[in-house]
Scaffold this motif. Structure first.
Motif, short mmCIF file in Angstrom:
data_model
loop_
_atom_site.label_atom_id
_atom_site.label_comp_id
_atom_site.label_asym_id
_atom_site.label_seq_id
_atom_site.Cartn_x
_atom_site.Cartn_y
_atom_site.Cartn_z
N GLU A 159 26.04 51.37 -2.85
CA GLU A 159 26.67 50.90 -1.61
C GLU A 159 25.66 50.18 -0.73
OE1 GLU A 159 30.11 54.33 -1.09
OE2 GLU A 159 28.12 54.66 -0.23
N LEU A 160 24.44 50.70 -0.67
CA LEU A 160 23.40 50.06 0.12
C LEU A 160 23.03 48.70 -0.48
CD1 LEU A 160 21.59 50.28 2.56
CD2 LEU A 160 19.94 51.51 1.16
N ALA A 161 22.97 48.64 -1.82
CA ALA A 161 22.68 47.37 -2.49
C ALA A 161 23.77 46.34 -2.20
CB ALA A 161 22.53 47.59 -3.99
N ALA A 162 25.03 46.78 -2.23
CA ALA A 162 26.14 45.86 -1.94
C ALA A 162 26.07 45.38 -0.49
CB ALA A 162 27.47 46.56 -2.21
N ALA A 163 25.73 46.29 0.43
CA ALA A 163 25.61 45.90 1.84
C ALA A 163 24.46 44.92 2.05
CB ALA A 163 25.41 47.14 2.71
N LEU A 164 23.35 45.13 1.35
CA LEU A 164 22.20 44.22 1.45
C LEU A 164 22.57 42.84 0.90
CD1 LEU A 164 19.27 43.72 2.22
CD2 LEU A 164 18.60 44.65 -0.01
N ARG A 165 23.23 42.82 -0.25
CA ARG A 165 23.65 41.53 -0.82
C ARG A 165 24.61 40.82 0.14
NH1 ARG A 165 23.59 44.51 -5.63
NH2 ARG A 165 25.82 44.91 -5.47
N PHE A 166 25.50 41.58 0.78
CA PHE A 166 26.44 40.99 1.74
C PHE A 166 25.68 40.38 2.92
CE2 PHE A 166 28.94 41.36 5.63
CZ PHE A 166 30.04 40.59 5.30
N GLU A 167 24.72 41.11 3.46
CA GLU A 167 23.95 40.62 4.61
C GLU A 167 23.13 39.38 4.25
OE1 GLU A 167 24.02 41.39 7.81
OE2 GLU A 167 25.59 42.85 7.41
N LEU A 168 22.71 39.30 3.00
CA LEU A 168 21.94 38.13 2.55
C LEU A 168 22.85 36.97 2.14
CD1 LEU A 168 19.22 39.94 0.42
CD2 LEU A 168 18.93 38.88 2.67
N GLY A 169 24.14 37.22 2.09
CA GLY A 169 25.07 36.17 1.68
C GLY A 169 25.04 35.90 0.19
N ILE A 170 24.62 36.89 -0.58
CA ILE A 170 24.54 36.74 -2.04
C ILE A 170 25.87 37.15 -2.64
CG2 ILE A 170 23.40 37.58 -4.12
CD1 ILE A 170 20.87 37.91 -2.41
N THR A 171 26.48 36.24 -3.37
CA THR A 171 27.80 36.52 -3.94
C THR A 171 27.76 36.75 -5.44
OG1 THR A 171 28.21 34.15 -4.17
CG2 THR A 171 29.00 35.23 -2.15
N ARG A 172 26.67 36.38 -6.08
CA ARG A 172 26.60 36.58 -7.53
C ARG A 172 25.54 37.61 -7.86
NH1 ARG A 172 22.56 33.88 -10.20
NH2 ARG A 172 21.22 32.61 -8.89
N ARG A 173 25.57 38.08 -9.08
CA ARG A 173 24.61 39.08 -9.53
C ARG A 173 23.77 38.47 -10.65
NH1 ARG A 173 26.65 44.58 -8.75
NH2 ARG A 173 24.67 45.17 -9.67
N SER A 174 22.50 38.81 -10.65
CA SER A 174 21.62 38.41 -11.74
C SER A 174 20.52 39.45 -11.84
CB SER A 174 21.02 37.02 -11.49
OG SER A 174 20.07 37.08 -10.45
N TYR A 175 19.76 39.39 -12.89
CA TYR A 175 18.68 40.34 -13.09
C TYR A 175 17.66 40.23 -11.95
CZ TYR A 175 14.60 42.62 -15.06
OH TYR A 175 13.52 43.44 -15.25
N ARG A 176 17.31 39.00 -11.58
CA ARG A 176 16.31 38.78 -10.54
C ARG A 176 16.80 39.30 -9.18
NH1 ARG A 176 14.65 32.81 -10.07
NH2 ARG A 176 16.46 32.79 -8.73
N ILE A 177 18.06 39.05 -8.85
CA ILE A 177 18.63 39.52 -7.59
C ILE A 177 18.68 41.04 -7.57
CG2 ILE A 177 20.76 39.62 -6.22
CD1 ILE A 177 21.24 36.68 -7.09
N ASP A 178 19.22 41.64 -8.65
CA ASP A 178 19.34 43.10 -8.70
C ASP A 178 17.98 43.78 -8.65
OD1 ASP A 178 22.07 42.88 -8.76
OD2 ASP A 178 22.27 43.25 -10.91
#
Length: 146
Positions: free
Chosen positions: A115-134
């Motif tokens: 949930e924290l990872a999803a919230a961080l991705r949301f705050e960063l405006g990241i909509t896709r997932r990749s190995y580097r992002i995760d």
């Protein structure tokens, strides 16, 4: 059997009781039906409420003694860090990611790592997932000790 609130308050009828069937069918959502209206006190008087609108029978709904419940809303006590959203993950420094994670956990709401990872991705405006992002997101959360 109905469960009655203190004198002057609105009683709550639990689903499955005889009073619940008198109150009408239960909502499809599974919510507990409530019975509302004016109920006399021990002296037989119906308590008046300032600004209350009388019902069709002329009775004023009784809410004297009722305590409104307010849910606690989680909100951050710190201002949001000045981290621009919408950049590639490689454009964010570890300090910026750490500041955002710290800000997200400052509201005191209990979150899982996902949930924290999803919230961080949301705050960063990241909509896709990749190995580097995760990897960058997981590392920021791990540095925060969560």
């Amino acid at each position: 059997m109905p469960v009655w609130a203190p004198t002057g308050a609105t009683p709550v009828v639990h689903a499955g009781s005889s009073a619940a069937s008198a109150a009408g069918p239960a909502p499809a959502t599974g919510a507990i039906p409530t019975v509302t209206g004016a109920f006399p006190t021990a002296t037989g008087a119906v308590p008046a409420v300032a600004g209350a609108v009388p019902t069709a029978t002329g009775a004023v709904p009784a809410v004297t003694g009722a305590v409104p419940l307010q849910g606690s809303l989680a909100f951050s006590t710190q201002p949001r860090p000045d981290v621009r959203a919408g950049l590639p993950i490689s454009a964010y420094s570890d300090d910026e990611l750490d500041a955002l994670v710290g800000w997200l956990v400052s509201d005191g709401e209990v979150r899982t790592r996902d949930e924290l990872a999803a919230a961080l991705r949301f705050e960063l405006g990241i909509t896709r997932r990749s190995y580097r992002i995760d990897t960058a997101v997981r590392a920021a959360i791990a540095r925060a000790g969560i």
